[in-house]
Design a protein around this motif. Structure first.
Motif, PDB file in Angstrom:
ATOM      1  N   SER A   1       2.556   5.702  -6.115  1.00 57.39           N
ATOM      2  CA  SER A   1       2.202   5.721  -7.529  1.00 57.39           C
ATOM      3  C   SER A   1       1.310   6.903  -7.871  1.00 57.39           C
ATOM      4  CB  SER A   1       1.491   4.418  -7.921  1.00 57.39           C
ATOM      5  OG  SER A   1       0.177   4.382  -7.410  1.00 57.39           O
TER       6      SER A   1
ATOM      7  N   ILE B   1      -2.318   4.182   1.789  1.00 56.60           N
ATOM      8  CA  ILE B   1      -2.141   4.732   0.440  1.00 56.60           C
ATOM      9  C   ILE B   1      -2.154   6.262   0.463  1.00 56.60           C
ATOM     10  CG2 ILE B   1      -3.174   4.884  -1.855  1.00 56.60           C
ATOM     11  CD1 ILE B   1      -4.032   1.975  -1.558  1.00 56.60           C
TER      12      ILE B   1
ATOM     13  N   GLY C   1       4.578  -4.558  -5.699  1.00 51.01           N
ATOM     14  CA  GLY C   1       3.392  -4.214  -4.921  1.00 51.01           C
ATOM     15  C   GLY C   1       2.295  -5.258  -5.000  1.00 51.01           C
TER      16      GLY C   1
ATOM     17  N   VAL D   1       1.828   1.692  -3.591  1.00 55.27           N
ATOM     18  CA  VAL D   1       0.698   2.196  -4.379  1.00 55.27           C
ATOM     19  C   VAL D   1       0.481   3.674  -4.096  1.00 55.27           C
ATOM     20  CG1 VAL D   1      -1.796   2.038  -4.743  1.00 55.27           C
ATOM     21  CG2 VAL D   1      -0.423  -0.042  -4.561  1.00 55.27           C
ATOM     22  N   GLY D   2       0.633   4.084  -2.840  1.00 51.10           N
ATOM     23  CA  GLY D   2       0.503   5.500  -2.512  1.00 51.10           C
ATOM     24  C   GLY D   2       1.515   6.349  -3.248  1.00 51.10           C
TER      25      GLY D   2
ATOM     26  N   GLU E   1     -11.508  -0.326  -6.186  1.00 45.35           N
ATOM     27  CA  GLU E   1     -10.618  -0.677  -5.074  1.00 45.35           C
ATOM     28  C   GLU E   1     -11.153  -1.882  -4.309  1.00 45.35           C
ATOM     29  OE1 GLU E   1      -7.353  -0.287  -2.400  1.00 45.35           O
ATOM     30  OE2 GLU E   1      -7.739   0.468  -4.416  1.00 45.35           O
TER      31      GLU E   1
ATOM     32  N   VAL F   1       5.552  -0.660  -8.278  1.00 44.07           N
ATOM     33  CA  VAL F   1       4.164  -0.695  -7.804  1.00 44.07           C
ATOM     34  C   VAL F   1       3.469  -1.987  -8.207  1.00 44.07           C
ATOM     35  CG1 VAL F   1       1.937   0.481  -7.871  1.00 44.07           C
ATOM     36  CG2 VAL F   1       4.062   1.815  -7.898  1.00 44.07           C
TER      37      VAL F   1
ATOM     38  N   TRP G   1       1.022  -7.559  -1.973  1.00 43.13           N
ATOM     39  CA  TRP G   1      -0.374  -7.396  -1.563  1.00 43.13           C
ATOM     40  C   TRP G   1      -1.091  -8.734  -1.487  1.00 43.13           C
ATOM     41  CZ3 TRP G   1      -3.916  -4.732   0.757  1.00 43.13           C
ATOM     42  CH2 TRP G   1      -5.262  -4.988   0.499  1.00 43.13           C
TER      43      TRP G   1
ATOM     44  N   ALA H   1       0.957   8.843  -0.211  1.00 42.97           N
ATOM     45  CA  ALA H   1       0.818   9.886  -1.225  1.00 42.97           C
ATOM     46  C   ALA H   1       1.109  11.258  -0.635  1.00 42.97           C
ATOM     47  CB  ALA H   1      -0.583   9.844  -1.824  1.00 42.97           C
TER      48      ALA H   1
ATOM     49  N   SER I   1      -4.951  -0.366   3.237  1.00 48.16           N
ATOM     50  CA  SER I   1      -5.128   0.584   2.145  1.00 48.16           C
ATOM     51  C   SER I   1      -5.204   2.011   2.658  1.00 48.16           C
ATOM     52  CB  SER I   1      -6.392   0.241   1.349  1.00 48.16           C
ATOM     53  OG  SER I   1      -7.548   0.373   2.149  1.00 48.16           O
TER      54      SER I   1
ATOM     55  N   CYS J   1       0.826  -1.213   0.000  1.00 49.58           N
ATOM     56  CA  CYS J   1       0.000   0.000   0.000  1.00 49.58           C
ATOM     57  C   CYS J   1       0.859   1.262   0.000  1.00 49.58           C
ATOM     58  CB  CYS J   1      -0.938  -0.015   1.198  1.00 49.58           C
ATOM     59  SG  CYS J   1      -2.222  -1.302   1.088  1.00 49.58           S
TER      60      CYS J   1
END
Length: 305
Positions: free
Chosen positions: A22, A250, A227, A19-20, A161, A223, A231, A254, A247, A16
């Motif tokens: 990304s 994320i 990732g 992904v954040g 999601e 990712v 995950w 970010a 999640s 996560c």
């Protein structure tokens, strides 16, 4: 928390966080064709994953029923290609925080939906932790201006999601995290190419510049390859309900990485939200996962003996 659960938690958290990051990379791809970018990302990821899927990958794929293939296609459509498209479409009429807030509600939806599909009651501690995660995610992101279209596409992003986790549950065991990741990436690449050719014609793919190449490589290698595998390993060990709690990291990731490229700041609201997310994850992960039915019967037989 035993060693298996602890490793699953660390892997889900790492996934996560990646992904954040990304979302920050997405800000560097604003001028690149959407479908072409998704095709390059997932196509490269699939190629990189193929060497590690295992020697019996073909046999496991051949053993899948048609309905399982349909689920994989739906997973790629909803949870990957559709999710990214919904976020981009929402941000055309809404500030980025709006789809972020909706996506941040995924832990609550999964904490309710998965038990309903399995015909059992939601776990109180997981649901309580999920609400803390949602509040923390909202505090990190805030709320922005939007309209009806922005809200509609944000709801679609939330569905994507949720689908990325829930749709994978029945196919995770027969395929395993690595083969599942490679398969859905290959399907998503084909879907992206078809969508690009249909909607954008010959302009759906072009050579990326240096900045776009770096962003696409980050998304494909870090990712997607790392990732996604982390995950699904985490979800395999924790279950979809507890894994989705992570999640909430994320938006935290970010918010932490946005200042690095000058697209945001990290202040007191983000710090408070990060603390709430952490508290929700800790609370939700305290719940012990119910053992499989056959394991419970085995333990009962031992007691009777």
């Amino acid at each position: 928390m035993n060693a298996t659960t602890a490793r699953g938690a660390l892997l889900a958290a790492l996934a996560c966080v990646l992904v954040g990051g990304s979302f920050t990379a997405n800000s560097l791809l604003g001028d690149y064709p959407y479908a072409g970018g998704q095709f390059l990302r997932y196509g490269l990821a699939c190629l990189l994953l193929l060497p590690i899927v295992g020697p019996d990958a073909r046999a496991r794929l051949r053993a899948l029923a048609p309905r399982q293939w349909a689920r994989l296609a739906l997973l790629a459509t909803v949870g990957m290609v559709g999710f990214n498209l919904a976020v981009i479409a929402a941000e055309r009429t809404a500030e980025p925080a709006v789809p972020g807030v909706f996506v941040g509600c995924a832990p609550v939806v999964v904490a309710v939906l998965v038990p309903l599909l399995e015909r059992r009651r939601p776990r109180r501690t997981v649901l309580g932790g999920a609400w803390l995660v949602v509040l923390g995610a909202c505090a990190v992101q805030g709320w922005g201006r939007t309209d009806g279209t922005g809200i509609a596409f944000s709801v679609c992003a939330l569905a994507g999601e949720v689908g990325f986790a829930v749709l994978a549950v029945p196919v995770l065991r027969p395929l395993g995290p690595r083969l599942l990741s490679a398969t859905v990436c290959g399907i998503a690449a084909v879907e992206s190419a078809a969508a690009g050719a249909l909607l954008d014609g010959g302009a759906w793919l072009r050579r990326p510049d240096a900045t776009e190449t770096a962003a696409l490589l980050w998304q494909a290698v870090i990712v997607t390859v790392i990732g996604f595998v982390c995950w699904y390993i985490g979800m395999q060990r924790l279950g979809a309900e507890r894994a989705t709690l992570f999640s909430g990291l994320i938006p935290v990731a970010a918010a932490c990485t946005a200042p690095l490229v000058g697209t945001g700041s990290y202040g007191i609201p983000q710090a408070v939200g990060s603390a709430l997310v952490g508290a929700g994850v800790v609370l939700g992960c305290r719940t012990r996962q119910s053992p499989p039915r056959y394991e419970g019967l085995r333990q009962l037989a031992r007691k009777q003996v």
